[in-house]
Design a protein around this motif. Structure first.
Motif, PDB file in Angstrom:
ATOM      1  N   GLY A 161      -0.725 -22.773   4.973  1.00 18.22           N
ATOM      2  CA  GLY A 161      -0.487 -22.188   3.658  1.00 18.22           C
ATOM      3  C   GLY A 161      -0.700 -20.683   3.655  1.00 18.22           C
ATOM      4  N   GLN A 162      -0.785 -20.110   2.464  1.00 18.99           N
ATOM      5  CA  GLN A 162      -0.955 -18.673   2.327  1.00 18.99           C
ATOM      6  C   GLN A 162      -2.436 -18.289   2.344  1.00 18.99           C
ATOM      7  N   LEU A 163      -2.727 -17.220   3.057  1.00 20.77           N
ATOM      8  CA  LEU A 163      -4.081 -16.657   3.085  1.00 20.77           C
ATOM      9  C   LEU A 163      -3.965 -15.163   2.803  1.00 20.77           C
ATOM     10  N   ALA A 164      -4.921 -14.623   2.056  1.00 19.78           N
ATOM     11  CA  ALA A 164      -4.808 -13.221   1.672  1.00 19.78           C
ATOM     12  C   ALA A 164      -6.169 -12.550   1.631  1.00 19.78           C
ATOM     13  N   GLY A 165      -6.119 -11.231   1.674  1.00 22.91           N
ATOM     14  CA  GLY A 165      -7.312 -10.415   1.497  1.00 22.91           C
ATOM     15  C   GLY A 165      -6.887  -9.084   0.907  1.00 22.91           C
ATOM     16  N   SER A 166      -7.677  -8.535   0.012  1.00 25.68           N
ATOM     17  CA  SER A 166      -7.320  -7.257  -0.586  1.00 25.68           C
ATOM     18  C   SER A 166      -8.573  -6.398  -0.729  1.00 25.68           C
ATOM     19  N   GLY A 167      -8.367  -5.098  -0.807  1.00 28.14           N
ATOM     20  CA  GLY A 167      -9.492  -4.194  -0.963  1.00 28.14           C
ATOM     21  C   GLY A 167      -9.016  -2.786  -1.248  1.00 28.14           C
ATOM     22  N   GLU A 168      -9.938  -1.927  -1.631  1.00 26.17           N
ATOM     23  CA  GLU A 168      -9.622  -0.539  -1.934  1.00 26.17           C
ATOM     24  C   GLU A 168     -10.512   0.386  -1.116  1.00 26.17           C
ATOM     25  N   GLY A 169      -9.997   1.544  -0.828  1.00 22.67           N
ATOM     26  CA  GLY A 169     -10.772   2.538  -0.106  1.00 22.67           C
ATOM     27  C   GLY A 169     -10.083   3.883  -0.185  1.00 22.67           C
ATOM     28  N   TYR A 170     -10.799   4.934   0.189  1.00 23.76           N
ATOM     29  CA  TYR A 170     -10.209   6.266   0.179  1.00 23.76           C
ATOM     30  C   TYR A 170      -9.484   6.495   1.503  1.00 23.76           C
ATOM     31  N   GLY A 171      -8.180   6.456   1.430  1.00 25.62           N
ATOM     32  CA  GLY A 171      -7.346   6.522   2.616  1.00 25.62           C
ATOM     33  C   GLY A 171      -6.896   5.132   3.028  1.00 25.62           C
ATOM     34  N   ALA A 172      -5.719   5.059   3.659  1.00 23.42           N
ATOM     35  CA  ALA A 172      -5.124   3.768   4.011  1.00 23.42           C
ATOM     36  C   ALA A 172      -5.961   2.997   5.031  1.00 23.42           C
ATOM     37  N   GLU A 173      -6.568   3.710   5.996  1.00 25.05           N
ATOM     38  CA  GLU A 173      -7.339   3.021   7.036  1.00 25.05           C
ATOM     39  C   GLU A 173      -8.568   2.337   6.448  1.00 25.05           C
ATOM     40  N   HIS A 174      -9.283   3.043   5.564  1.00 23.89           N
ATOM     41  CA  HIS A 174     -10.454   2.452   4.919  1.00 23.89           C
ATOM     42  C   HIS A 174     -10.053   1.234   4.099  1.00 23.89           C
ATOM     43  N   ALA A 175      -9.003   1.369   3.304  1.00 26.43           N
ATOM     44  CA  ALA A 175      -8.543   0.260   2.459  1.00 26.43           C
ATOM     45  C   ALA A 175      -8.124  -0.935   3.303  1.00 26.43           C
TER      46      ALA A 175
ATOM     47  N   VAL B 201      12.291  -3.440   1.679  1.00 30.23           N
ATOM     48  CA  VAL B 201      10.970  -3.990   1.356  1.00 30.23           C
ATOM     49  C   VAL B 201       9.878  -2.983   1.694  1.00 30.23           C
ATOM     50  N   GLU B 202       9.940  -2.406   2.875  1.00 32.94           N
ATOM     51  CA  GLU B 202       8.893  -1.474   3.286  1.00 32.94           C
ATOM     52  C   GLU B 202       8.948  -0.177   2.477  1.00 32.94           C
ATOM     53  N   GLY B 203      10.132   0.172   1.984  1.00 36.29           N
ATOM     54  CA  GLY B 203      10.251   1.355   1.151  1.00 36.29           C
ATOM     55  C   GLY B 203       9.951   1.071  -0.306  1.00 36.29           C
TER      56      GLY B 203
ATOM     57  N   VAL C 199       5.131  -3.886   6.631  1.00 35.28           N
ATOM     58  CA  VAL C 199       4.261  -2.955   5.916  1.00 35.28           C
ATOM     59  C   VAL C 199       5.043  -2.300   4.783  1.00 35.28           C
ATOM     60  N   THR C 200       4.591  -2.498   3.542  1.00 35.38           N
ATOM     61  CA  THR C 200       5.213  -1.848   2.395  1.00 35.38           C
ATOM     62  C   THR C 200       4.480  -0.554   2.082  1.00 35.38           C
ATOM     63  N   ASN C 201       5.265   0.502   1.792  1.00 36.09           N
ATOM     64  CA  ASN C 201       4.738   1.860   1.575  1.00 36.09           C
ATOM     65  C   ASN C 201       4.078   2.379   2.845  1.00 36.09           C
ATOM     66  N   ILE C 202       4.820   2.229   3.942  1.00 36.34           N
ATOM     67  CA  ILE C 202       4.307   2.613   5.252  1.00 36.34           C
ATOM     68  C   ILE C 202       4.044   4.119   5.325  1.00 36.34           C
ATOM     69  N   GLY C 203       4.666   4.879   4.413  1.00 30.53           N
ATOM     70  CA  GLY C 203       4.473   6.321   4.396  1.00 30.53           C
ATOM     71  C   GLY C 203       3.048   6.745   4.062  1.00 30.53           C
TER      72      GLY C 203
ATOM     73  N   THR D 253      10.769  11.527  -7.960  1.00 27.65           N
ATOM     74  CA  THR D 253      11.656  11.148  -6.861  1.00 27.65           C
ATOM     75  C   THR D 253      10.866  10.541  -5.710  1.00 27.65           C
ATOM     76  N   LYS D 254      11.326   9.381  -5.252  1.00 33.53           N
ATOM     77  CA  LYS D 254      10.662   8.649  -4.175  1.00 33.53           C
ATOM     78  C   LYS D 254      11.479   8.779  -2.894  1.00 33.53           C
ATOM     79  N   ALA D 255      10.809   9.122  -1.813  1.00 27.13           N
ATOM     80  CA  ALA D 255      11.501   9.256  -0.527  1.00 27.13           C
ATOM     81  C   ALA D 255      11.898   7.872  -0.002  1.00 27.13           C
ATOM     82  N   VAL D 256      13.183   7.661   0.172  1.00 32.44           N
ATOM     83  CA  VAL D 256      13.709   6.404   0.713  1.00 32.44           C
ATOM     84  C   VAL D 256      14.614   6.748   1.890  1.00 32.44           C
TER      85      VAL D 256
END
Length: 380
Positions: free
Chosen positions: A331-345, A87-89, A270-274, A67-70
């Motif tokens: 045009g479109q510009l993007a950046g992606s990355g991973e980290g432990y915790g949302a702030e690091h990522a 979208v954000e949910g 922001v998607t998955n703002i939770g 179950t996903k909180a919406v």
């Protein structure tokens, strides 16, 4: 415009203690956009196709596990704000309340049908996603499922050995296949050991040919095609070559476009703002604005930040993937990355975005210098 007349009182609900085997059979039989989950008569959340395909859990597991909180939505909420909340949910359906009583649900499709005539002003080129994830037709379904989970997407264009478009594989295809009765058949006889499913080639399950859109056509035309065929997205290809994959346009992309504002301040979604803990929306807005300002000739129309949680953890902190996408005058510009915790990522992704912004700035500076040099040479 509010959603009073487009929310529907018809919806499917299950209890948190219901077996996932039954939930999966409901998706096969009813094809809902999502199922409302109740806990002792109280709203608990939503289960969608994405939750089912992203799970390894057994059919005997209770619905509560997926179950996903919406957030609840007021029946008289503005349609633009509802689009933002969906979208954000990261959901296709949300519960609609009138006061303290649940009236029904609102879906992506209901919103898009209501605003369809207003979508002529946008073109597919303005909203589609160009950093598309693909899968090979010879790859195994296990590889495709991992790719869907890893990138948090719901569809993969399928390409051949030359990178040409052959079809499309979606979470719906996989959910429908997993709950299929043992005696049913597709292109090949799939009776037997279901554990072998992950070893089947993508070709055996993909839809071919994939339905497409071109960058030049209106969003209204693209959405009408999605609604008519009951699909959630189209592969974007050039008008003169339906085998070249430029990107993907989805119903979620269209909903995101509905939230664009004309305010001077950059609109950040922001998607998955939770998943945010130490960061706030204001922090994210400020950081992206600071990066964008390093190239003042470029104006940012919209920014989308998406967080996706992996199962891996370090000292209890989950591994998070962050994707930042800017739609700009260049045009479109993007950046992606991973980290432990949302702030690091977020900061890893922000660093990559900054490098991309500066690269575009440097490229344009080189082009201006090249033009000046050619003009000087022509004067000789």
């Amino acid at each position: 415009m509010d959603i009073a007349d487009i929310a529907t009182p018809d919806f499917i609900e299950v209890d948190v203690d219901e077996r996932l085997g039954k939930v999966r059979s409901i998706f096969e039989r009813e094809n809902p956009k999502g199922i409302i989950v109740q806990d002792d008569g109280e709203y608990a959340g939503v289960i969608g196709e994405k939750q089912l395909i992203n799970s390894h859990v057994e059919d005997s597991t209770k619905a509560a596990a997926l179950t996903k909180a919406v957030p609840k939505i007021d029946r008289h909420e503005n349609v633009r704000e509802v689009a933002r909340m969906l979208v954000e949910g990261d959901t296709k359906v949300a519960p609609v309340y009138e006061g303290e009583k649940q009236y029904g649900i609102i879906t992506q499709d209901a919103i898009l049908e209501a605003v369809l005539d207003n979508l002529d002003a946008l073109t597919v080129e303005q909203i589609y996603t160009d950093d598309v994830i693909t899968v090979g037709e010879r790859d195994h379904l296990g590889q495709a499922i991992n790719r869907l989970r890893e990138h948090g997407v719901s569809r993969l264009p399928v390409v051949n050995d030359e990178g040409r478009l052959e079809g499309i594989l979606t979470t719906y295809d996989l959910v429908e296949f997993m709950v299929r009765d043992e005696g049913r058949q597709g292109k090949q006889d799939r009776r037997g050991d279901t554990d072998r499913m992950l070893d089947l080639p993508v070709y055996d399950l993909m839809t071919s040919p994939a339905r497409t859109a071109t960058p030049e056509e209106s969003v209204r035309e693209a959405v009408a095609r999605m609604l008519e065929n009951d699909i959630a997205g189209l592969v974007v290809t050039p008008a003169d070559d339906d085998g070249e994959v430029l990107g993907v346009v989805t119903k979620t992309d269209v909903l995101r476009a509905l939230t664009y504002t004309e305010e001077e301040q950059m609109d950040v979604q922001v998607t998955n703002i939770g998943l945010l803990e130490t960061l706030s929306r204001a922090d994210i807005n400020s950081a992206i604005t600071e990066v964008a300002d390093k190239y003042q000739r470029m104006s940012v129309l919209h920014a989308h930040v998406r967080f996706h949680e992996h199962k891996e953890k370090l000292r209890g902190t989950p591994l998070i993937q962050c994707q930042i996408r800017l739609r700009t005058s260049h045009g479109q510009l993007a950046g992606s990355g991973e980290g432990y915790g949302a702030e690091h990522a977020f900061h890893v992704a922000l660093d990559k975005l900054e490098r991309n912004v500066l690269e575009v700035k440097g490229f344009e500076a080189d082009e201006r210098y090249r033009g000046q040099l050619l003009r000087k040479l022509n004067e000789l």
